[in-house]
Design a protein around this motif. Structure first.
Motif, mmCIF file in Angstrom:
data_model
loop_
_atom_site.group_PDB
_atom_site.id
_atom_site.type_symbol
_atom_site.label_atom_id
_atom_site.label_comp_id
_atom_site.label_asym_id
_atom_site.label_seq_id
_atom_site.Cartn_x
_atom_site.Cartn_y
_atom_site.Cartn_z
ATOM 1 N N LYS A 175 41.527 5.645 61.740
ATOM 2 C CA LYS A 175 41.463 5.013 60.194
ATOM 3 C C LYS A 175 40.052 5.323 59.770
ATOM 4 O O LYS A 175 40.111 5.686 58.513
ATOM 5 C CB LYS A 175 41.869 3.576 60.297
ATOM 6 C CG LYS A 175 43.235 3.399 60.622
ATOM 7 C CD LYS A 175 43.721 1.988 60.320
ATOM 8 C CE LYS A 175 45.258 1.642 60.520
ATOM 9 N NZ LYS A 175 45.587 0.206 60.476
ATOM 10 N N LYS A 176 39.058 4.965 60.575
ATOM 11 C CA LYS A 176 37.846 5.203 59.961
ATOM 12 C C LYS A 176 37.273 6.656 59.492
ATOM 13 O O LYS A 176 36.833 6.711 58.505
ATOM 14 C CB LYS A 176 36.681 4.899 60.885
ATOM 15 C CG LYS A 176 36.504 3.185 61.001
ATOM 16 C CD LYS A 176 35.510 2.810 61.911
ATOM 17 C CE LYS A 176 35.465 1.477 62.421
ATOM 18 N NZ LYS A 176 34.632 0.887 63.456
ATOM 19 N N ARG A 177 37.720 7.391 60.239
ATOM 20 C CA ARG A 177 37.523 8.910 60.052
ATOM 21 C C ARG A 177 38.252 9.294 58.697
ATOM 22 O O ARG A 177 37.927 10.235 57.873
ATOM 23 C CB ARG A 177 38.116 9.589 61.171
ATOM 24 C CG ARG A 177 37.019 10.564 61.930
ATOM 25 C CD ARG A 177 37.547 11.434 62.991
ATOM 26 N NE ARG A 177 37.175 10.790 64.269
ATOM 27 C CZ ARG A 177 37.945 10.677 65.367
ATOM 28 N NH1 ARG A 177 39.322 11.216 65.251
ATOM 29 N NH2 ARG A 177 37.653 10.077 66.199
ATOM 30 N N ALA A 178 39.573 8.966 58.578
ATOM 31 C CA ALA A 178 40.424 9.211 57.636
ATOM 32 C C ALA A 178 39.749 8.607 56.192
ATOM 33 O O ALA A 178 39.657 9.207 55.242
ATOM 34 C CB ALA A 178 41.797 8.788 57.628
ATOM 35 N N ALA A 179 39.219 7.302 56.466
ATOM 36 C CA ALA A 179 38.545 6.559 55.160
ATOM 37 C C ALA A 179 37.389 7.447 54.585
ATOM 38 O O ALA A 179 37.164 7.644 53.622
ATOM 39 C CB ALA A 179 38.177 5.279 55.536
ATOM 40 N N ARG A 180 36.723 7.773 55.581
ATOM 41 C CA ARG A 180 35.487 8.549 55.175
ATOM 42 C C ARG A 180 35.683 9.839 54.577
ATOM 43 O O ARG A 180 35.148 10.382 53.613
ATOM 44 C CB ARG A 180 34.507 8.906 56.462
ATOM 45 C CG ARG A 180 33.531 7.986 56.897
ATOM 46 C CD ARG A 180 32.506 8.602 58.192
ATOM 47 N NE ARG A 180 32.596 7.411 59.069
ATOM 48 C CZ ARG A 180 33.086 7.644 60.460
ATOM 49 N NH1 ARG A 180 33.283 8.839 60.810
ATOM 50 N NH2 ARG A 180 32.893 6.666 61.218
ATOM 51 N N LYS A 181 36.773 10.562 55.161
ATOM 52 C CA LYS A 181 36.997 11.810 54.783
ATOM 53 C C LYS A 181 37.683 11.620 53.158
ATOM 54 O O LYS A 181 37.491 12.333 52.217
ATOM 55 C CB LYS A 181 38.293 12.359 55.702
ATOM 56 C CG LYS A 181 38.870 13.994 55.234
ATOM 57 C CD LYS A 181 39.603 14.495 56.237
ATOM 58 C CE LYS A 181 40.089 15.844 55.820
ATOM 59 N NZ LYS A 181 40.839 16.303 56.824
ATOM 60 N N ARG A 182 38.462 10.761 52.827
ATOM 61 C CA ARG A 182 38.855 10.254 51.459
ATOM 62 C C ARG A 182 37.744 9.976 50.705
ATOM 63 O O ARG A 182 37.884 10.404 49.781
ATOM 64 C CB ARG A 182 39.789 8.934 51.586
ATOM 65 C CG ARG A 182 41.187 9.522 51.955
ATOM 66 C CD ARG A 182 42.271 8.106 51.527
ATOM 67 N NE ARG A 182 41.747 6.913 52.206
ATOM 68 C CZ ARG A 182 42.126 6.456 53.343
ATOM 69 N NH1 ARG A 182 42.851 6.968 54.226
ATOM 70 N NH2 ARG A 182 41.752 5.179 53.632
#
Length: 118
Positions: free
Chosen positions: A105-112
């Protein structure tokens, strides 16, 4: 009406029996939860605290709004802790499924966020 299915309730009872945990040995209390939540948290005692004196284990669960759901979750957590203590196995935090999901989730949020800045 309980939100936990009878099958899941039976499963946790069997798991407790397998670990030699009797319901009469478990002390259960209900307290008010802590943290944010407003009026609901301030007026109801839906936080479940289970203590198992033979092994000096205490478990607290206030994850859900419903007391019955928290009771079931607390018993499941107690069974896990007793199993860990009896077998000597401890799940490494870094390899747990929960930790992996949080990392995703953290990785996806950073990517967004990175895509929004561009």
């Amino acid at each position: 009406m309980s939100l936990i299915s009878p099958e899941k309730q039976q499963e946790i009872r069997e798991n407790l029996l397998r670990l030699s945990i009797r319901e009469s040995d478990i002390r259960e209390t209900f307290v008010r939860g802590s943290g944010s939540g407003g009026q609901k948290k301030n007026k109801t005692s839906n936080c479940v605290v289970l203590s198992y004196p033979p092994l000096d284990i205490t478990v607290r669960c206030e994850r859900e709004r419903e007391r019955e759901t928290n009771r079931w979750l607390a018993r499941r957590l107690l069974a896990e802790k007793v199993d860990q203590q009896k077998t000597g196995k401890r799940e490494d935090v870094r390899t747990s499924a929960i930790h992996k999901r949080r990392k995703q989730k953290k990785r996806a949020a950073r990517k967004r966020r990175a895509n929004q800045e561009v």
